[in-house]
Design a protein around this motif. Structure first.
Motif, PDB file in Angstrom:
ATOM      1  N   ASP A  63       0.795  -1.230   0.000  1.00 27.35           N
ATOM      2  CA  ASP A  63       0.000   0.000   0.000  1.00 27.35           C
ATOM      3  C   ASP A  63       0.827   1.280   0.000  1.00 27.35           C
ATOM      4  O   ASP A  63       0.275   2.371  -0.026  1.00 27.35           O
ATOM      5  N   LEU A  99      -0.021   3.963  -2.639  1.00 29.84           N
ATOM      6  CA  LEU A  99      -1.289   4.672  -2.481  1.00 29.84           C
ATOM      7  C   LEU A  99      -1.081   5.993  -1.745  1.00 29.84           C
ATOM      8  O   LEU A  99      -1.742   6.989  -2.040  1.00 29.84           O
ATOM      9  N   ASN A 146      -1.571   3.666  -8.073  1.00 32.22           N
ATOM     10  CA  ASN A 146      -1.673   2.213  -7.934  1.00 32.22           C
ATOM     11  C   ASN A 146      -0.439   1.560  -8.539  1.00 32.22           C
ATOM     12  O   ASN A 146       0.156   2.086  -9.484  1.00 32.22           O
TER      13      ASN A 146
END
Length: 131
Positions: A10, A13, A18
């Protein structure tokens, strides 16, 4: 068109993109040439001002997308080239503002380069878009 984000981690992010996206059901694809901070006659603008150059390059990208009946929400991939990566990153909030308003975090790559095609330009952004 359906887009499915692929983010095994992640951390990207937090930076506004992405790792990958699966695109399904797209009927049209647009490949945009690199957009820079030039006016309608191709003259460089905002010399020495990375923030100004990023803003105008994004404006120019939006115009190209609009010419194909698309907008920033249709962008599925970005390639970014900067003569000063640190200065570009300090101004990346501009990308977040533009793409955040359309809830799009396309996969992207940022590459440091020694110069761009037109002297004085510091930032170039190319895009792929699908509809």
């Amino acid at each position: 068109m359906q887009r499915t984000a692929v983010n095994p981690w992640d951390w990207s992010l937090k930076l506004g993109y992405n790792q990958a996206e699966i695109i399904e059901g797209a009927t049209r694809q647009l490949i945009c040439a690199g957009q820079t901070a030039v006016d309608a006659d191709g003259n460089p603008q905002h010399l020495g001002d990375m923030r100004g150059q990023i803003g105008l390059a994004l404006d120019n990208l939006a115009v190209v997308l609009g010419g194909a009946g698309m907008d920033l929400s249709h962008v599925t991939r970005l390639g970014i080239f900067a003569t000063d990566v640190d200065e570009a990153l300090r101004n990346f909030d501009l990308l977040g503002m533009r793409f955040g308003t359309v809830q799009n975090a396309p996969p992207m790559t940022l590459v440091g380069v020694t110069r761009l095609a037109i002297p004085g330009l510091m930032f170039e952004i190319e895009a792929t878009a699908c509809a």
